[in-house]
Design an enzyme around this catalytic site. Structure first.
Site, mmCIF file in Angstrom:
data_model
loop_
_atom_site.group_PDB
_atom_site.id
_atom_site.type_symbol
_atom_site.label_atom_id
_atom_site.label_comp_id
_atom_site.label_asym_id
_atom_site.label_seq_id
_atom_site.Cartn_x
_atom_site.Cartn_y
_atom_site.Cartn_z
ATOM 1 C CB SER A 265 -0.979 -0.103 1.106
ATOM 2 O OG SER A 265 -2.012 0.670 0.973
ATOM 3 C CG HIS A 406 -5.669 -2.355 0.556
ATOM 4 N ND1 HIS A 406 -4.991 -2.169 -0.738
ATOM 5 C CD2 HIS A 406 -5.250 -1.669 1.618
ATOM 6 C CE1 HIS A 406 -4.008 -1.243 0.034
ATOM 7 N NE2 HIS A 406 -4.253 -0.970 1.033
HETATM 8 C C1 GTR Z 1 -5.513 4.518 1.669
HETATM 9 C C2 GTR Z 1 -4.833 5.275 0.688
HETATM 10 C C3 GTR Z 1 -4.077 4.383 -0.289
HETATM 11 C C4 GTR Z 1 -3.296 3.473 0.411
HETATM 12 C C5 GTR Z 1 -3.506 2.870 1.633
HETATM 13 C C6 GTR Z 1 -2.875 2.275 2.624
HETATM 14 O O1 GTR Z 1 -6.277 5.209 2.350
HETATM 15 O O2 GTR Z 1 -5.802 6.038 -0.239
HETATM 16 O O3 GTR Z 1 -3.503 5.191 -1.226
HETATM 17 O O4 GTR Z 1 -1.955 3.965 0.406
HETATM 18 O O5 GTR Z 1 -4.273 3.689 2.357
HETATM 19 O O6 GTR Z 1 -1.578 2.700 2.700
HETATM 20 O O7 GTR Z 1 -3.285 1.474 3.020
#
Ligand code: GTR
Length: 426
Positions: A265, A406
């Site tokens: 991420s 995610h």
């Molecule tokens: C989210 C962000 C993403 C990603 C994520 C993370 O809120 O929008 O770009 O980086 O966080 O790092 O878990």
């Protein structure tokens, strides 16, 4: 004539005000048919129109040009290695039921009479007969969260809350030990014969907008006005990864020529930038890195440049904000970031339900970096179409899209170990 405020205007403001605000709220596009028309800059054509026909032109002209574009418009310019670092290493054996040797390294960085401490956690396989390749990446909430090993020092730094995991304190507590262990299959990595090293990203720069006063920005940037291309937090984190690499070069138990940088991420965006800037990283792996990471910005699918800059104003350089809602004006896109890793093996992974990160945009960025890999090595991504879920493709470039959301899972790590292993067994 003095006019009375219009009563209807006031009523409209009271009633309509909140509507106006919500009308401006960001609505992500998740429809392929609504992706705007876009043209990607060709990574093999220089800004003066000259074509890159060989490795010589790539390394002497086009690569520095692209690196400069990312420094100017996206991540900002970072300082090099600090003039002074003091290392304190604590080595303990017989860790994790005898599987590991654990090193905890405090690196005291000094710049202009100011200092800061970075804390590295390194596990090496106990049965190693010589220096081993190491996977390294930053963690989100402190070294003590990555494993249930009770010997890991509790982080003393500010830590963001994680209510999902029952952690509501900004300071490390015993109950936070191992809360992120599912993202760090330490035992699996050690059993495959590799080491694993991590540092809390907040040691380098805390993940909130503090006006660039804390962390490494506080060390380097104080006493002068900020410029449009000054480094943001992602570049600061990447700088921290390079400091880990500095340490690897001095530790005889680490094979510094075979280090993989990996991140999930926001820390996947960081891994890509670290791999682009610091060519000592032999393998570069980005997990669900999305916008500002592997995903093409010009597709504006899921999270966009405008949205990310508003939610996280400290991640990128100030100049990047010029492209809010104007992705098409960017003189680059993220396929060129991946191309900066060439000829070193690079792996990008997505997850089916992680549409916010635009899995298709992540795949396309790899695909559009492939010509650079082909030119330099004759090898690249062995796919022209996006593979089905859980069917990884691996050449000198690798890609998979995992079922699920995610996250970085044991499945993802398994593929990274396979991929890096292909190159390291050569
Ligand atoms: C989210 C962000 C993403 C990603 C994520 C993370 O809120 O929008 O770009 O980086 O966080 O790092 O878990």
């Amino acid at each position: 004539m003095k006019r009375m405020p219009n009563l209807w205007a006031i009523i409209a403001l009271i009633v309509g005000g909140p509507l106006l605000v919500s009308a401006q709220e960001f609505v992500a596009n998740y429809e392929e048919s609504k992706v705007p028309d876009y043209t990607l800059p060709n990574p093999l054509v220089c800004r003066d129109g000259a074509r890159v026909e060989n490795a010589e032109t790539w390394f002497s002209k086009r690569r520095p040009e692209i690196l400069g574009l990312f420094e100017t418009h996206v991540y900002g310019r970072s300082p090099g290695a600090p003039p002074m670092v003091r290392y304190q290493v604590r080595t303990e054996r017989g860790i994790l039921d005898g599987l590991a040797v654990r090193k905890q390294v405090t690196m005291q960085v000094e710049f202009c009479a100011r200092t800061m401490d970075l804390h590295l956690l390194l596990y090496l396989p106990a049965r190693a007969a010589g220096p081993v390749p190491v996977f390294t990446g930053l963690n989100f909430r402190g070294n003590h969260t990555i494993c249930d090993d009770p010997g890991i020092d509790l982080s003393a730094a500010w830590i963001p809350n994680d209510r999902n995991r029952g952690v509501v304190d900004h300071r490390a507590t015993e109950k936070a030990r191992g809360v992120n262990a599912s993202r760090w299959p330490v035992r699996m990595i050690l059993e495959r014969g590799y080491g694993v090293a991590t540092m809390y990203c907040g040691d380098i720069d805390p993940d909130f907008h503090d006006g660039f006063e804390n962390g490494v920005h506080g060390l380097y940037d104080t006493g002068r006005p900020r410029r449009g291309d000054d480094w943001g937090t992602i570049a600061a984190w990447a700088w921290g990864l390079s400091r880990i690499m500095d340490y690897f070069e001095m530790d005889g138990d680490v094979d510094a020529g075979r280090a993989a940088v990996v991140g999930h991420s926001r820390l996947g965006k960081t891994a890509l930038w670290a791999g682009a800037v610091d060519t000592r990283f032999a393998v570069v792996i980005s997990n669900d890195s999305g916008c500002g990471g592997a995903a093409l910005s010009k597709r504006a699918f899921g999270e966009t440049v405008g949205r990310i800059n508003r939610s996280f104003p400290h991640w990128f350089c100030e100049n990047f904000k010029q492209y809010n809602e104007r992705e098409q004006d960017l003189p680059l896109d993220q396929h060129m970031l991946i191309a900066l890793v060439a000829p070193r093996p690079v792996y990008v992974a997505s997850a089916v339900e992680d549409r916010w990160a635009d899995p298709r945009g992540e795949f396309l960025a790899v695909l559009h970096a492939d010509p650079v890999y082909r030119l330099l090595t004759g090898d690249g991504l062995p796919a022209k179409e996006m593979p089905k879920a859980d069917q990884p493709v691996m050449g000198r470039m690798g890609y998979h899209i995992r079922t699920g959301g995610h996250d970085i899972t044991e499945y993802d790590w398994g593929r990274y170990l396979d991929f890096a292993g292909r190159w390291w067994k050569e």
